[in-house]
Every structure is written in structure tokens, then in C-alpha cells.
Scaffold this motif. Structure first.
Motif, PDB file in Angstrom:
ATOM      1  N   ASN A  72       0.765  -1.208  -0.012  1.00 33.78           N
ATOM      2  CA  ASN A  72      -0.104  -0.074  -0.060  1.00 33.78           C
ATOM      3  C   ASN A  72       0.843   1.155   0.080  1.00 33.78           C
ATOM      4  O   ASN A  72       0.210   2.423   0.059  1.00 33.78           O
ATOM      5  N   TYR A  98      -5.012  -0.861  -1.454  1.00 29.55           N
ATOM      6  CA  TYR A  98      -5.973  -2.174  -1.463  1.00 29.55           C
ATOM      7  C   TYR A  98      -6.531  -2.444  -0.032  1.00 29.55           C
ATOM      8  O   TYR A  98      -5.564  -2.417   0.888  1.00 29.55           O
ATOM      9  N   ASP A  99      -7.680  -2.857   0.234  1.00 26.95           N
ATOM     10  CA  ASP A  99      -8.327  -3.232   1.328  1.00 26.95           C
ATOM     11  C   ASP A  99      -7.503  -4.613   1.726  1.00 26.95           C
ATOM     12  O   ASP A  99      -7.286  -4.871   2.835  1.00 26.95           O
ATOM     13  N   HIS A 100      -7.380  -5.576   0.646  1.00 26.28           N
ATOM     14  CA  HIS A 100      -6.956  -6.844   0.895  1.00 26.28           C
ATOM     15  C   HIS A 100      -5.802  -7.199  -0.059  1.00 26.28           C
ATOM     16  O   HIS A 100      -5.682  -7.876  -0.791  1.00 26.28           O
TER      17      HIS A 100
END
Ligand code: HEC
Ligand code: HEC
Ligand code: HEC
Ligand code: HEC
Ligand code: HEC
Ligand code: HEC
Length: 351
Positions: A72, A98-100
Motif C-alpha cells: 500500500n 488495497y483493502d486486501h
């Protein structure tokens, strides 16, 4: 087909089973992109290839998720995560955060549920940071990430300024070294190159994934990508023997012994000269905190770059024996020539 794409995979499986019965097609061998005719072409009860690949992959550094947390940070994710790599392939841009963020895994390199085959997502030629082209078959996939982040040709003026101790090529220069590219070449010196990149089929893959029979319980070769099992010392030097019949290990023709000795010499010179220093557990450019390291002679800055390239490559010369030997020998000779009044280093191992 449009309708099929709208359905979830499970519904699709049921539908395809109805439509095709238990038809099986061996896609491993063809690697051709074909329609997703049956899930059981890959997920049948007798498909040991997937099981083997999974077993090997579990022992890989790729699977470890080490450093996936860098994803990230902008400009890191394209090589340090699945998400970043796929977006970079599709758009040429970094889409973090990104969240994941996900580690590199099967679907980073294969897209079986889109293509219906285990073909690689990319085998396009790669332009390295200094502008050279890396084009060695399926090894291009590896070079998409395992390439230096800075070109040696950026070092083009005296009074060269370095503002961060993270300056340099990054840890990922294996494609450059294999290709015989992107070390700093001093005018008037001669450089030689070895041809492993073209001799070994698919370059990286021909050595790191060479493993027709499983070795050492999935720890080396294949989808582990490891050349050596650090615990048992067992290795894949049988790959070398195929071409160098007298090789007993990776240290064929003393390449690793010589290269390690030359790296040590160059390190001492650069430390002595004041441009390299031990900090944070490793040798880094000697940049004062919140300040700039200015190197009067651009060839010394280039030599510092070469040290980081060859030490970071970590194959100890195996990737490109002749190039690494000549770059190190020339760098050491150059440093000796400018260290008037200081200790000189030698003798220099050369061939
Ligand atoms: C060309 C080969 C291939 C075909 C055809 C294929 N798959 Fe897969 N599938 C794979 C691979 C490779 C994996 C990754 C294995 C792993 O996770 O270790 C996978 C994983 C999966 C997973 C686990 C998902 C995950 O995240 O690990 C599911 C569920 C799945 N497949 C369903 C299907 C269904 C349903 C079909 C038919 C519509 C299908 N597959 C067709 C190769 C294939
Ligand atoms: C061009 C691809 C690429 C980019 C962009 C990239 N890396 Fe890497 N990085 C790699 C590869 C490949 C390795 C592993 C090389 C090896 O193990 O020899 C690596 C290794 C590392 C390591 C581990 C070093 C070690 O010794 O364990 C760190 C930490 C790291 N990268 C941080 C970053 C950060 C932070 C960024 C963004 C500022 C970044 N990387 C951007 C490809 C890249
Ligand atoms: C870093 C990229 C990468 C990742 C991650 C990866 N593969 Fe592969 N895979 C390859 C390459 C490259 C080949 C071709 C190897 C060769 O030619 O010998 C391959 C080949 C295969 C094959 C054999 C195909 C054939 O035609 O013989 C299978 C099966 C396979 N992969 C499954 C998997 C599974 C399952 C995973 C996840 C557990 C996975 N792969 C993860 C790069 C990758
Ligand atoms: C999506 C980017 C990407 C691709 C594609 C990729 N790698 Fe990597 N690889 C990495 C990163 C990042 C690391 C370091 C992981 C870490 O430490 O965080 C790594 C680690 C490795 C290592 C382990 C280094 C160690 O520390 O021992 C080997 C060996 C390796 N890769 C070989 C390959 C080969 C061979 C291929 C092609 C089949 C390949 N890689 C494809 C990004 C990639
Ligand atoms: C597909 C064939 C092939 C494979 C596999 C191969 N090499 Fe080579 N290697 C060559 C050729 C051809 C040369 C000589 C021409 C050149 O320098 O490029 C060479 C040159 C060398 C040299 C320099 C020769 C010298 O006399 O100093 C060394 C060292 C070396 N290889 C080590 C290795 C090691 C270690 C491995 C295994 C990890 C390996 N090679 C795998 C083909 C191969
Ligand atoms: C001629 C065979 C050969 C080729 C081709 C090759 N490698 Fe290597 N690689 C090696 C050997 C041997 C080592 C050193 C193993 C040791 O002594 O620890 C190594 C070391 C590495 C390392 C350091 C981590 C480790 O496992 O020691 C990485 C990362 C790596 N190679 C990636 C690549 C990539 C990416 C490519 C393609 C651009 C590539 N290699 C091409 C043989 C090869």
C-alpha cells in the motif's frame, strides 16, 4: 457464452457437467489457451500436477507474504502483491491502496478460470530501467518483477548527489545481471558477458523451476523457486551438470569463491573511501541523516552502484559469470587508481 460468464463458477460447473459429461482434456501439456470446457480438466481426482505445484509453492518465499505490507505504499505494490501486479499488467499504473493486499499466489501468474489453461499471464519482453530489452521466453514473467528499479545511466554527472541511503537498484536486479545489463561501465575499460540468459531454456525458469522429479520433499526447484535448501544444503546443481559435465556444485570454476572475495574487496574500498557505511544491519550508501552525500567523481558513484547490483543479485556470479567478474575487477581497479595516498587493494582475481 455471455450467459455463462454471468453465472458463478459452481453453477457453471454443474452446467458444464450436464453439457459435456465427464470429458477430460489434458491442458497441462498443450498450455494452449482454450475454452473453459470442464472444471475437471484441472480439478479431476487424478490431477497430481496441481497438488505437486501447491506443495512446492508452500515452501517458496513468494508464498511467505514477507513484505506484502509494502503493497500500500505507492510504487511498491506492482511487484510485492498479487493485486498490484494484476493492476499494473492491465493498466500500467499503480492502483494502491488495497483493502486486501494479497501475496503472490497461483492466480498472479496463471489465470486458469479466465483462459481455461495454465498459460502464463504475461511473457511479454521487458524493458529494463537502463533501456535494455530482456527477452528470454517465459523468463520474461520473472523479469517483470525481478528487475532493478534504477538505471546505471542515471549516473551521468560529477558531483553526483545521493539523498537517501535507499538509493540504488533495489534488491531485484537478477534480470539485469542475467542479461548482462545495467552495471555502470567506466570508459576505457573492457566488459565481457556470459550467455546463460540465452543458453538456458526460458532463462530463470530453466534453473529455478528445473525439477522433473520432486527433490528434497518439495523444498527446491519447481514452484518453490529455491535453488538450495538452507537446512539440508541439498541443491539443484544437476541442472549445471547438463552443460558443465564437471560441475560438482554452484561454485563451478570457483565462480562463487572469487566473486565473494571481490565483493569483500570492493566493499572495503568503498567504506575506506567514505561512500559506504554499515548501518541498520547492512552496508548502505553513507548518506548523513537529513543531508546529502555528494560524490565528486561520477565513476566512484557508478562503482558504488555496481557494488549494490552484484551484492544484491545474490547468485554470487552464477547468473552471469563473465559480466560479474569483469564489472567487479574493473570497479576494484578503478577504486585503486583513485585512492592515491590511501591503502591499495589487491591482488585482484581475474580470468
Ligand atoms: C486450467 C486449469 C483449471 C480449470 C479448467 C479450472 N480450474 Fe479451478 N483452479 C485452478 C488452479 C491452478 C487453482 C489454484 C489451486 C490452488 O489454490 O492451490 C484453482 C483453484 C480453484 C478453486 C479454489 C479457489 C482458490 O481461491 O484457491 C476453486 C473453487 C476452483 N478452482 C473452481 C473451479 C471451477 C468451478 C472450475 C470450472 C468452472 C475450475 N475451477 C476450472 C485451475 C483450474
Ligand atoms: C520492480 C519490482 C519491485 C518494486 C517496484 C519494488 N520491489 Fe521490493 N523487491 C522486489 C523483488 C523481486 C524482491 C526480492 C529480491 C530478492 O529476494 O533477491 C524485493 C525485495 C524487497 C525487500 C526485501 C529485502 C530483503 O532482503 O529481504 C524489501 C524490504 C522491499 N523489497 C521493499 C520494497 C519497497 C518499500 C518498495 C517501494 C518503495 C519496493 N520494494 C518496490 C521487487 C520490487
Ligand atoms: C511466480 C509465478 C507463478 C506462480 C505464483 C505460480 N506458477 Fe504455476 N507455473 C509458473 C511457470 C513459469 C510455469 C511453467 C513452468 C515450466 O515451463 O516448467 C508454471 C507451470 C504450472 C503448472 C504446470 C503446467 C504445465 O503445462 O505443465 C501447474 C499445474 C501450475 N503451474 C500450477 C500452479 C499452482 C497450483 C500455483 C499456486 C499454488 C501456481 N502454479 C503458482 C509460474 C507460476
Ligand atoms: C509479481 C512479481 C514477481 C514475479 C512475477 C516473480 N517474482 Fe520472485 N519474488 C518477488 C518478490 C517481491 C520476492 C520477495 C518476497 C519478499 O521477500 O517479500 C520474490 C522472491 C523470489 C525468490 C526468493 C528470494 C529469496 O529471498 O530467497 C526467488 C528465488 C524468486 N522470487 C524467483 C522468481 C522466479 C524464477 C520467477 C519467475 C517464474 C519469479 N520470481 C516471479 C516478486 C516476483
Ligand atoms: C544450458 C546450458 C547451461 C546451463 C544449464 C548452465 N550453464 Fe554455465 N555456461 C554455459 C555456457 C555455454 C557457458 C560458456 C559461455 C558463456 O560464458 O556464456 C557457461 C559459462 C559458465 C561459467 C563461466 C565459465 C568459466 O569457464 O568461467 C560458469 C562459472 C558457469 N557457467 C556456471 C554455471 C552454473 C553454476 C550452472 C548451474 C546453476 C550453470 N552454469 C548452468 C551453459 C550453461
Ligand atoms: C544458470 C542458472 C540460473 C538462471 C538462468 C537464473 N538463476 Fe537465479 N540463481 C541461480 C543460482 C545457482 C543461485 C544461487 C544459489 C545459492 O548459491 O544460494 C541463484 C540465486 C537467485 C536468487 C537469490 C535467492 C536464492 O535463491 O539464493 C534470486 C532471487 C534469483 N536467483 C532469481 C532469478 C531470476 C529472477 C532469474 C531470471 C531473471 C534467475 N534467477 C536466473 C541460478 C540461476
Amino acid at each position: 457464452m455471455k450467459l455463462l460468464r454471468l453465472l458463478g463458477p459452481i453453477a457453471l460447473m454443474a452446467l458444464l457437467l450436464l453439457a459435456t459429461g465427464c470429458e477430460r482434456k489434458v491442458v497441462y501439456e498443450s498450455k494452449e489457451s482454450s475454452a473453459l470446457t470442464s472444471c475437471f480438466t484441472c480439478h479431476g481426482d487424478a490431477d497430481s500436477r496441481l497438488i505437486q505445484a501447491e506443495g512446492e509453492y508452500d515452501n517458496s518465499v513468494h508464498a511467505s507474504g514477507n513484505n506484502v505490507d509494502y503493497t500500500n505504499r505507492r510504487s511498491c505494490g506492482r511487484c510485492h502483491s498479487d493485486n498490484g501486479f494484476l493492476d499494473y499488467l492491465a493498466t500500467g499504473a499503480d492502483k494502491a491502496p488495497y483493502d486486501h493486499p494479497a501475496a503472490i499466489h497461483c492466480f498472479t501468474c496463471h489465470a486458469p478460470h479466465t483462459s481455461g489453461s495454465l498459460a502464463l499471464r504475461t511473457t511479454a519482453a521487458v524493458t529494463l530501467a537502463n533501456g535494455d530489452t530482456f527477452d528470454h521466453g517465459e523468463g520474461n514473467l520473472c523479469a517483470s518483477c525481478h528487475q532493478a528499479r534504477m538505471g546505471a545511466n542515471a549516473i551521468d554527472t560529477d558531483d553526483y548527489e545521493i539523498t537517501s541511503n535507499r538509493w540504488g537498484p533495489h534488491h531485484s536486479m537478477q534480470a539485469d545481471i542475467l542479461n548482462g545489463s545495467n552495471c555502470y561501465e567506466i570508459e576505457g575499460y573492457t566488459y565481457e558477458k556470459s550467455t546463460h540468459a540465452t543458453q538456458v531454456p526460458n532463462a530463470c525458469i530453466g534453473c529455478h523451476m528445473a525439477n522433473p522429479q520432486v527433490h528434497d520433499g518439495y523444498k527446491i526447484g519447481g514452484h518453490s523457486w529455491n535453488m538450495i535448501d538452507e537446512e539440508t544444503g541439498s541443491d539443484l546443481s544437476s541442472v549445471c551438470t547438463g552443460c558443465h559435465t564437471t560441475a560438482e556444485d554452484y561454485n563451478y570454476d570457483n565462480i562463487q569463491t572469487d566473486v565473494v572475495a571481490m565483493i569483500d574487496t570492493l566493499r572495503e574500498q568503498l567504506v575506506d573511501f567514505g561512500v559506504l557505511a554499515f548501518s541498520q544491519g547492512e552496508y548502505l550508501p553513507n548518506v548523513p541523516t537529513d543531508d546529502t552525500l555528494t560524490i565528486a567523481d561520477k565513476n566512484v558513484a557508478g562503482t558504488l552502484f555496481n557494488y549494490l547490483m552484484i551484492e544484491g543479485d545474490r547468485s554470487e556470479g552464477v547468473h552471469n559469470p563473465a559480466y560479474v567478474r569483469s564489472v567487479l575487477a574493473n570497479s576494484i581497479a578503478y577504486m585503486n587508481s583513485v585512492m592515491i595516498g590511501k591503502r591499495r587493494y589487491g591482488p585482484i582475481a581475474s580470468h
